[in-house]
Design a protein around this motif. Structure first.
Motif, short mmCIF file in Angstrom:
data_model
loop_
_atom_site.label_atom_id
_atom_site.label_comp_id
_atom_site.label_asym_id
_atom_site.label_seq_id
_atom_site.Cartn_x
_atom_site.Cartn_y
_atom_site.Cartn_z
N HIS A 159 0.39 1.56 -6.41
CA HIS A 159 -0.23 0.40 -5.76
C HIS A 159 0.19 -0.90 -6.44
CE1 HIS A 159 -2.84 1.99 -2.61
NE2 HIS A 159 -3.12 3.01 -3.40
N GLY A 173 0.80 -1.21 0.00
CA GLY A 173 0.00 0.00 0.00
C GLY A 173 0.83 1.26 0.00
N THR A 212 -3.42 4.49 1.55
CA THR A 212 -3.71 3.43 2.51
C THR A 212 -3.56 3.95 3.94
OG1 THR A 212 -2.75 1.87 0.93
CG2 THR A 212 -3.21 1.04 3.15
#
Length: 343
Positions: free
Chosen positions: A243, A101, A290
């Protein structure tokens, strides 16, 4: 990809070819009812086609909770963290930055964001038993020159910061040889860096940390206020790349971000509006993060030996695995360290 490579009935393959659908991605972009009209297939055949197309596009097979518990999925390495090198901060972050993340570190100028980013570039080089990932770091600068002198100072003070690590191990690590620096002046060069050079370094196992300093600089200078739609599209493309790299190579990604002023109108008409700061790039970027951390410069100073530092705080704003909390910190010659007792 050839349709013959998929385990499909011959009549399904023939129908897809007659509809001029050339890839699994094209199939997935069409709804089930529209596929039925285009191909003339039954509903059950269309479902079989969609399932096969989804399986072809999926990079990794799904992972069950039991497999995670047993440690049968090395690419996810459940629970693995990149330590900061400071026990107080590691306690706040429950071990450090998650390897899967994007972690955002936002704050005003002079809050200490770059200091912590540099510290992590050294921490990642330690073995796992000392909070590292046994690899180097890629540091991408988008605005200011890379602070090489500060990095060298942090390297020379590693024995002070990392008193938990045997001195013999610290002396063996060639820290400066494993920090890879890239300067990107525009979004095109940033995307080229991530899609080519970053991917190559990660695939070779040379680096296991990506730091972008800062994420807001290029998006603020390349887009005007009226270009918000295109800016958001570029933001989504950029975050998607981060990501994918993080998940594919089990790599923590740290994005250093600027802040913007937010004004609040007081309920009393005689009072002047108050203001606060929030991370730049708005909700479009916030939804791609995240973990969000904020560094703030506080009033007052703190001393340790012959050193003094402006008091700062590191706050967890949101994270899927962390409660909202903060710790007071100082920036010293050896790096960013928590302050247990400001007095």
């Amino acid at each position: 990809m050839s349709w013959d490579q998929l385990r499909l009935k011959p009549q399904i393959i023939s129908a897809v070819q007659r509809a001029h659908l050339k890839s699994a991605t094209e199939v997935l972009c069409v709804s089930g009812p529209d596929l039925q009209k285009m191909t003339g297939l039954s509903r059950s055949d269309v479902q079989e086609l969609l399932h096969a197309a989804a399986s072809a596009c999926r990079t990794h097979q799904p992972i069950t909770a039991l497999q995670l518990q047993r440690g049968e999925c090395p690419r996810l390495e459940s629970g693995l963290r990149l330590g900061t090198g400071c026990p107080v901060l590691d306690q706040l972050l429950r071990g450090g930055l998650p390897v899967g993340g994007v972690t955002e570190l936002a704050g005003e100028s002079g809050a200490g964001k770059t200091q912590l980013g540099l510290q992590l570039c050294l921490s990642v080089q330690y073995p796992a038993e000392h909070g590292g990932l046994s690899a180097g770091a890629l540091y991408i600068c988008t605005e200011d020159p890379f602070p090489i002198k500060r990095l060298q100072q942090l390297i020379s003070e590693q024995s002070v910061l990392r008193s938990d690590v045997p001195p013999s191990l610290i002396s063996r690590l060639q820290f400066s040889d494993h920090v890879y620096i890239e300067h990107t002046a525009d979004l095109d060069s940033l995307q080229a860096c991530l899609s080519r050079r970053a991917r190559l370094l990660l695939a070779q196992g040379v680096v296991r940390l990506i730091v972008v300093d800062s994420v807001a600089a290029l998006f603020r200078c390349e887009f005007q206020a009226d270009d918000w739609l295109e800016r958001n599209k570029q933001l989504l493309t950029f975050s998607s790349m981060l990501h994918h790299l993080s998940q594919e190579f089990t790599t923590p990604v740290l994005c250093i971000n600027q802040v913007t002023d937010v004004f609040h109108q007081s309920e009393s008409s005689s009072s002047s509006p108050s203001s606060s700061v929030s991370p730049a790039l708005g909700l479009a970027w916030a939804n791609q993060v995240t973990v969000r951390l904020m560094m703030r410069r506080l009033q007052g100073t703190v001393s340790r030996g012959d050193q003094s530092s402006a008091l700062r705080s590191l706050e967890v704003v949101f994270a899927p695995h962390l409660a909202r909390d903060c710790r007071e910190v100082g920036v010293w010659r050896e790096g960013v360290r928590g302050v247990l007792d400001p007095a």
